[in-house]
Design an enzyme around this catalytic site. Structure first.
Site, mmCIF file in Angstrom:
data_model
loop_
_atom_site.group_PDB
_atom_site.id
_atom_site.type_symbol
_atom_site.label_atom_id
_atom_site.label_comp_id
_atom_site.label_asym_id
_atom_site.label_seq_id
_atom_site.Cartn_x
_atom_site.Cartn_y
_atom_site.Cartn_z
ATOM 1 N N ARG A 1 6.383 6.767 -1.451
ATOM 2 C CA ARG A 1 6.768 7.815 -0.503
ATOM 3 C C ARG A 1 8.115 7.536 0.170
ATOM 4 N NH1 ARG A 1 0.927 8.267 -0.097
ATOM 5 N NH2 ARG A 1 0.336 10.433 -0.514
ATOM 6 N N GLN B 1 -1.312 -5.388 -0.935
ATOM 7 C CA GLN B 1 -1.678 -5.695 0.446
ATOM 8 C C GLN B 1 -1.024 -4.749 1.444
ATOM 9 O OE1 GLN B 1 -1.170 -9.845 1.256
ATOM 10 N NE2 GLN B 1 -2.590 -9.842 2.964
ATOM 11 N N LYS B 2 -0.020 -3.985 1.001
ATOM 12 C CA LYS B 2 0.584 -3.013 1.905
ATOM 13 C C LYS B 2 -0.468 -2.019 2.402
ATOM 14 C CE LYS B 2 3.003 0.494 0.490
ATOM 15 N NZ LYS B 2 2.321 1.639 1.205
ATOM 16 N N HIS C 1 4.465 -2.198 -7.512
ATOM 17 C CA HIS C 1 3.430 -2.069 -8.545
ATOM 18 C C HIS C 1 3.642 -3.101 -9.652
ATOM 19 C CE1 HIS C 1 3.603 2.221 -6.990
ATOM 20 N NE2 HIS C 1 2.318 1.953 -6.875
ATOM 21 N N GLY D 1 0.785 6.030 -10.226
ATOM 22 C CA GLY D 1 2.036 6.255 -10.929
ATOM 23 C C GLY D 1 3.236 6.245 -9.999
ATOM 24 N N ASN D 2 4.360 6.788 -10.506
ATOM 25 C CA ASN D 2 5.635 6.737 -9.784
ATOM 26 C C ASN D 2 5.926 5.289 -9.387
ATOM 27 O OD1 ASN D 2 7.976 7.877 -8.701
ATOM 28 N ND2 ASN D 2 7.051 8.102 -6.683
ATOM 29 N N LEU E 1 8.086 -1.563 0.063
ATOM 30 C CA LEU E 1 8.255 -0.618 -1.033
ATOM 31 C C LEU E 1 7.071 0.341 -1.083
ATOM 32 C CD1 LEU E 1 9.628 -2.875 -3.928
ATOM 33 C CD2 LEU E 1 10.880 -1.657 -2.127
#
EC number: 6.3.2.1
Length: 281
Positions: A185, A146-147, A34, A28-29, A182
């Site tokens: 956090r 992929q981050k 996303h 979420g967030n 992105l």
């Protein structure tokens, strides 16, 4: 778009939906990183499912489980705008109706380094919840950003070793205009830390450039990069060059190096940031 909270309702809804079925697991967030995965899923056709679940099992005792942003209403609005078909947002009682005493223990050779070294038990929590979510959704495809490079590698290995009937796909890292990857956090960054946050990506790109120019002393490259970030006020965990295939250190003496990735994790302000870049030599 259907918003579903229980496994029984989820399976009833999925039974009426066409294949292929692609799931995008999230906590979420949601941000555009996303949402880019949702767009990738939609392009495959069939049914797109987003899961939203803040997984207690992958947080260490001192980490931000209790304060991790929970923004379900806003997340659903964003997913609806992207054409997502189903949102599965179980509570802890729904997903873990009894204590989750069975855990998926990942291969230490790929999980006990880098993130696994600094966050012991993290990948056991990740693999356990991903295994369970995949069992709930029964997708043909699953997309992960992929981050979280090592997480993607661990999940791919898990799916391969368990012969899971799902294709694990990667979504490209989405970045702000100034190059910052992105991340949910990023909102922990104050204005000064946000200005400095791009330094992590810059240092990783510098490491890649040095390797492309012929540098092969992996320890020296890491030490120099850590010193550079530390001098700028960061607290680095690791900055390292690895083979993409298995995340092991590349050979120091080779005429031709395998495909490489440079990865880093470091704290600035109140946030721990991770990033990576693939490159060839």
């Amino acid at each position: 778009m259907q918003v579903i909270h229980t496994l029984v309702e989820l399976r009833q809804a999925l039974a009426a939906r066409p294949l292929p079925r692609t799931v995008v697991p999230t906590m979420g967030n949601l941000h555009d990183g996303h949402l880019s995965l949702i767009r990738q899923a939609k392009a495959l056709g069939g049914t797109t499912v987003a899961t939203i679940f803040v997984n207690r099992l992958q947080f260490l005792p001192h980490e931000d489980f209790d304060t991790y942003p929970r923004t379900l209403e806003d997340d659903c609005a964003k997913l609806r705008a992207e054409g997502c078909d189903i949102v599965f947002a179980p509570s802890e009682a729904d997903l873990y109706p009894e204590p989750q005493t069975f855990r998926v223990q990942p291969d230490p050779a790929i999980a006990d380094m880098l993130e696994g070294l600094f966050r012991p038990g993290f990948f056991t929590g990740v693999c356990t919840v991903v295994m369970k979510l995949l069992q709930c959704v029964s997708p043909t495809h699953a997309i992960f950003g992929q981050k979280d490079y090592q997480q993607l590698a661990v999940i791919r290995r898990m799916a391969q070793q368990f012969a899971m009937p799902v294709a694990i796909l990667a979504g490209h890292t989405q970045r702000a205009e100034d190059g910052l990857a992105l991340s949910s956090r990023n909102q922990y960054l104050d204005s000064q830390a946000r200005q400095q946050a791009t330094q992590l990506a810059q240092v990783l790109q510098q490491i890649a450039g040095k390797v492309q120019a012929g540098a092969r002393d992996w320890n020296l490259l890491e030490q120099d990069a850590i010193a550079q970030l530390s001098k700028a006020g960061w607290e680095p965990d690791y900055l390292t060059v690895r083979q993409r295939s298995d995340l092991q250190l590349p050979p120091t003496r080779a005429n031709v190096l395998p495909p490489l990735v440079v990865l880093g994790a470091a704290r600035i302000g109140g946030a721990r940031l991770i990033d990576n870049f693939e490159f060839d030599t």
